[in-house]
Design a protein around this motif. Sequence first.
Motif, PDB file in Angstrom:
ATOM      1  N   SER A   1     -67.256 -56.502  14.701  1.00 47.89           N
ATOM      2  CA  SER A   1     -67.464 -55.655  15.889  1.00 47.89           C
ATOM      3  C   SER A   1     -68.585 -56.226  16.756  1.00 47.89           C
ATOM      4  O   SER A   1     -68.513 -56.202  17.988  1.00 47.89           O
ATOM      5  CB  SER A   1     -67.762 -54.210  15.496  1.00 47.89           C
ATOM      6  N   SER A   2     -69.598 -56.774  16.121  1.00 54.37           N
ATOM      7  CA  SER A   2     -70.703 -57.382  16.865  1.00 54.37           C
ATOM      8  C   SER A   2     -70.236 -58.636  17.607  1.00 54.37           C
ATOM      9  O   SER A   2     -70.624 -58.864  18.760  1.00 54.37           O
ATOM     10  CB  SER A   2     -71.841 -57.727  15.906  1.00 54.37           C
ATOM     11  N   LEU A   3     -69.388 -59.429  16.951  1.00 58.61           N
ATOM     12  CA  LEU A   3     -68.843 -60.615  17.621  1.00 58.61           C
ATOM     13  C   LEU A   3     -68.073 -60.219  18.877  1.00 58.61           C
ATOM     14  O   LEU A   3     -68.223 -60.839  19.934  1.00 58.61           O
ATOM     15  CB  LEU A   3     -67.919 -61.385  16.678  1.00 58.61           C
ATOM     16  N   GLY A   4     -67.261 -59.184  18.771  1.00 59.37           N
ATOM     17  CA  GLY A   4     -66.480 -58.739  19.920  1.00 59.37           C
ATOM     18  C   GLY A   4     -67.348 -58.245  21.051  1.00 59.37           C
ATOM     19  O   GLY A   4     -67.110 -58.561  22.228  1.00 59.37           O
ATOM     20  N   MET A   5     -68.374 -57.467  20.726  1.00 57.78           N
ATOM     21  CA  MET A   5     -69.265 -56.954  21.757  1.00 57.78           C
ATOM     22  C   MET A   5     -70.021 -58.090  22.436  1.00 57.78           C
ATOM     23  O   MET A   5     -70.119 -58.135  23.668  1.00 57.78           O
ATOM     24  CB  MET A   5     -70.254 -55.945  21.147  1.00 57.78           C
TER      25      MET A   5
ATOM     26  N   ALA B   1     -73.352 -47.754  19.415  1.00 55.37           N
ATOM     27  CA  ALA B   1     -73.328 -47.931  17.966  1.00 55.37           C
ATOM     28  C   ALA B   1     -72.273 -47.022  17.349  1.00 55.37           C
ATOM     29  O   ALA B   1     -72.111 -45.876  17.762  1.00 55.37           O
ATOM     30  CB  ALA B   1     -74.698 -47.619  17.371  1.00 55.37           C
ATOM     31  N   ARG B   2     -71.542 -47.557  16.379  1.00 56.14           N
ATOM     32  CA  ARG B   2     -70.569 -46.757  15.618  1.00 56.14           C
ATOM     33  C   ARG B   2     -71.317 -45.983  14.535  1.00 56.14           C
ATOM     34  O   ARG B   2     -72.211 -46.546  13.896  1.00 56.14           O
ATOM     35  CB  ARG B   2     -69.541 -47.662  14.953  1.00 56.14           C
TER      36      ARG B   2
ATOM     37  N   SER C   1     -68.407 -49.567  25.063  1.00 57.48           N
ATOM     38  CA  SER C   1     -67.956 -48.248  25.532  1.00 57.48           C
ATOM     39  C   SER C   1     -67.681 -48.235  27.027  1.00 57.48           C
ATOM     40  O   SER C   1     -67.164 -47.254  27.547  1.00 57.48           O
ATOM     41  CB  SER C   1     -68.976 -47.174  25.170  1.00 57.48           C
ATOM     42  N   GLY C   2     -68.031 -49.322  27.702  1.00 55.19           N
ATOM     43  CA  GLY C   2     -67.745 -49.368  29.125  1.00 55.19           C
ATOM     44  C   GLY C   2     -68.392 -50.567  29.783  1.00 55.19           C
ATOM     45  O   GLY C   2     -69.179 -51.283  29.159  1.00 55.19           O
ATOM     46  N   ILE C   3     -68.025 -50.762  31.022  1.00 56.78           N
ATOM     47  CA  ILE C   3     -68.643 -51.806  31.835  1.00 56.78           C
ATOM     48  C   ILE C   3     -69.047 -51.159  33.150  1.00 56.78           C
ATOM     49  O   ILE C   3     -68.197 -50.617  33.866  1.00 56.78           O
ATOM     50  CB  ILE C   3     -67.686 -52.987  32.076  1.00 56.78           C
TER      51      ILE C   3
END
Length: 131
Positions: A12-16, A51-52, A60-62
């Motif tokens: 998940s961190s890689l994706g973010m 954070a999950r 969660s958005g841009i």
Amino acid sequence: MGAFDMLRIANSSLGMHQTWLDSLAHNISNANTVTSTAEDAFQGQMVVATARPEGGVDVSGIRLSDAEGVLTHAPDHPLADADGMVRRPDIDMTVQMSSLIQAQRGFQASVTVTKTAQDTYSAAIQIGQGR
């Protein structure tokens, strides 16, 4: 924490961080985009991370920067209005470059966590096989 939670959280961190790097690249490549005063300025992107509860992070958005941008006096520019003004994006390259370093370091840390988890699981499997 389960056996594969470390991989899930690192993934998940890689994706973010990848999304953050992509938005920074988009901002940097368009930092010099000029528009006429009748149009909106290029709007920079800012990634919003959340954070999950079970660990990890989501995009969660841009958010977009101000469409007003910055009015600049450039009478020789082909898009200049009658007063010689054009609109440039409100993007601070110092902030973009600092954020780029942070995003890159976060991505590298996530890769290291993923590699460590893979090595740990491989060692555990070899122990289980009696080697």
